[in-house]
Scaffold this motif. Structure first.
Motif, mmCIF file in Angstrom:
data_model
loop_
_atom_site.group_PDB
_atom_site.id
_atom_site.type_symbol
_atom_site.label_atom_id
_atom_site.label_comp_id
_atom_site.label_asym_id
_atom_site.label_seq_id
_atom_site.Cartn_x
_atom_site.Cartn_y
_atom_site.Cartn_z
ATOM 1 N N LEU A 140 5.869 3.444 54.975
ATOM 2 C CA LEU A 140 6.613 2.228 55.257
ATOM 3 C C LEU A 140 8.115 2.477 55.369
ATOM 4 C CD1 LEU A 140 4.857 -0.446 53.038
ATOM 5 C CD2 LEU A 140 4.580 -0.041 55.473
ATOM 6 N N ASP A 141 8.754 1.585 56.116
ATOM 7 C CA ASP A 141 10.184 1.695 56.392
ATOM 8 C C ASP A 141 10.935 0.687 55.522
ATOM 9 O OD1 ASP A 141 12.717 1.796 57.395
ATOM 10 O OD2 ASP A 141 12.138 1.638 59.495
ATOM 11 N N PHE A 142 11.832 1.195 54.662
ATOM 12 C CA PHE A 142 12.651 0.321 53.820
ATOM 13 C C PHE A 142 14.122 0.502 54.187
ATOM 14 C CE2 PHE A 142 8.749 0.654 51.446
ATOM 15 C CZ PHE A 142 8.596 -0.599 50.877
ATOM 16 N N GLY A 147 15.818 -1.406 51.105
ATOM 17 C CA GLY A 147 15.782 -0.332 50.113
ATOM 18 C C GLY A 147 17.140 0.311 49.939
ATOM 19 N N ARG A 148 17.929 -0.197 49.001
ATOM 20 C CA ARG A 148 19.253 0.371 48.758
ATOM 21 C C ARG A 148 19.211 1.480 47.704
ATOM 22 N NH1 ARG A 148 21.624 0.243 53.095
ATOM 23 N NH2 ARG A 148 22.473 -1.738 53.833
ATOM 24 N N ALA A 149 18.121 1.580 46.966
ATOM 25 C CA ALA A 149 18.000 2.653 45.978
ATOM 26 C C ALA A 149 16.530 2.922 45.708
ATOM 27 C CB ALA A 149 18.719 2.303 44.679
ATOM 28 N N VAL A 150 16.244 4.164 45.378
ATOM 29 C CA VAL A 150 14.888 4.559 45.005
ATOM 30 C C VAL A 150 14.961 5.290 43.675
ATOM 31 C CG1 VAL A 150 15.078 6.669 46.393
ATOM 32 C CG2 VAL A 150 12.834 5.856 45.687
ATOM 33 N N VAL A 151 14.047 4.943 42.776
ATOM 34 C CA VAL A 151 13.974 5.558 41.456
ATOM 35 C C VAL A 151 12.668 6.336 41.356
ATOM 36 C CG1 VAL A 151 13.865 5.161 38.971
ATOM 37 C CG2 VAL A 151 15.333 3.725 40.402
ATOM 38 N N ILE A 152 12.760 7.614 41.020
ATOM 39 C CA ILE A 152 11.581 8.450 40.784
ATOM 40 C C ILE A 152 11.415 8.572 39.274
ATOM 41 C CG2 ILE A 152 10.479 10.680 41.173
ATOM 42 C CD1 ILE A 152 10.917 9.107 43.729
ATOM 43 N N GLY A 203 12.532 9.570 50.861
ATOM 44 C CA GLY A 203 12.828 9.370 52.274
ATOM 45 C C GLY A 203 12.769 7.915 52.708
ATOM 46 N N ARG A 204 12.253 7.023 51.823
ATOM 47 C CA ARG A 204 12.183 5.590 52.174
ATOM 48 C C ARG A 204 13.569 4.961 52.225
ATOM 49 N NH1 ARG A 204 8.506 6.120 54.802
ATOM 50 N NH2 ARG A 204 8.742 8.311 54.282
ATOM 51 N N VAL A 205 14.549 5.548 51.541
ATOM 52 C CA VAL A 205 15.832 4.866 51.365
ATOM 53 C C VAL A 205 16.817 5.139 52.502
ATOM 54 C CG1 VAL A 205 17.069 6.637 50.050
ATOM 55 C CG2 VAL A 205 17.496 4.230 49.570
ATOM 56 N N ILE A 206 16.689 6.248 53.199
ATOM 57 C CA ILE A 206 17.579 6.570 54.324
ATOM 58 C C ILE A 206 16.737 6.645 55.587
ATOM 59 C CG2 ILE A 206 19.204 8.223 55.304
ATOM 60 C CD1 ILE A 206 20.288 6.894 52.825
ATOM 61 N N ARG A 207 16.896 5.664 56.465
ATOM 62 C CA ARG A 207 16.001 5.549 57.616
ATOM 63 C C ARG A 207 16.699 5.701 58.972
ATOM 64 N NH1 ARG A 207 11.623 7.038 56.181
ATOM 65 N NH2 ARG A 207 10.687 6.059 58.004
ATOM 66 N N HIS A 208 18.034 5.683 59.015
ATOM 67 C CA HIS A 208 18.726 5.875 60.281
ATOM 68 C C HIS A 208 20.159 6.327 60.005
ATOM 69 C CE1 HIS A 208 20.852 2.027 59.723
ATOM 70 N NE2 HIS A 208 19.690 1.518 59.360
#
Length: 247
Positions: A140-142, A147-152, A203-208
């Motif tokens: 999916l594209d965020f 999606g401004r941030a992703v937490v692992i 990779g969901r957080v940076i899409r372009h």
């Protein structure tokens, strides 16, 4: 595949360094070590400390916040603990939480509700809790405000006792060095699987090219296991706090 590549080319990422912030968090705000290994992932102290860190992220991060867990059981147990111990309510005072379901129909319904909350300007965005190697992390594209941030929250290693994993590692160990060039050992392959799953999720957080966001690795093991691979992709400055309360 054991195919040698004498010439290797590496292109820079499409974004600039200032468009992504990467940090590793080895301790929660209360000083508890964040380590989602088999021995500690279901401990109350770990689940509480991780939840307290998420409370701070929900307060600070605008718009969409993605939280990835190593597996469904880990995610379900952690969310259950947060609900029982009021951490869930503390998070949702800033952002509503949506959880990745296993069913296909329920998944699309959850995504529609998530996007609706993100686009509601009267709210502070929303959180989507999901698992590495799941639908959210790999398909999916965020982009932008979604999606401004992703937490692992932990490293998604394959099940170590899975017969397929055991046989794969044994085969690689037996074949290593027999072909006259470097190949992966079983343990190297095992770590690589976790790294690949993490890279898919972040990779969901940076899409372009104009997109921007933050990546937060909340596991003390991520400092050594993941950062080298992330740095090879983004070449950013990596922030690593070493004291409690920074969450």
């Amino acid at each position: 595949m054991q195919i040698p590549f004498p010439i290797r080319l590496e292109n820079p990422h499409v974004i600039e360094k200032h468009q992504v912030w990467i940090g590793t968090l080895s301790k929660g705000p209360d000083g508890v070590v964040l380590n989602s290994n088999y021995e500690t992932r279901f401990n109350a102290s770990y689940q509480s400390s991780l939840g307290n860190a998420i409370v701070n992220f929900a307060r600070i991060v605008p718009n969409g916040l993605l939280i990835f867990f190593p597996s469904y059981p880990v995610m379900e147990k952690c969310l259950e603990y947060w609900q029982i111990n009021n951490i869930w309510n503390r998070i949702t005072q800033y952002k509503q939480i949506f959880v990745e379901p296993r069913g296909k129909t329920a998944f699309y319904d959850a995504m529609d509700e998530f996007y609706e909350k993100i686009n509601d300007q009267s709210l502070n965005g929303a959180i989507f809790a999901a698992v590495c190697r799941g639908k959210v992390s790999e398909g999916l594209d965020f982009s932008d405000i979604n999606g401004r941030a992703v937490v692992i929250t932990g490293l998604p290693y394959p099940p170590r006792m899975d017969p397929k994993v055991i046989l794969k590692m044994q085969f690689l160990d037996e074949m290593k060095g027999k072909q006259g060039f470097m190949s992966l050992s079983g343990s190297e392959w095992y770590r690589q699987q976790a790294s690949r799953a993490v890279n898919q999720a972040i990779g969901r957080v940076i899409r372009h090219k104009q997109d921007y966001g933050a990546i937060m690795l909340c596991d003390t093991r991520s400092v050594n296991c993941i950062l080298l691979i992330i740095e090879s992709d983004f070449h950013p400055d990596v922030y690593t706090p070493n004291f409690p309360g920074q969450g």
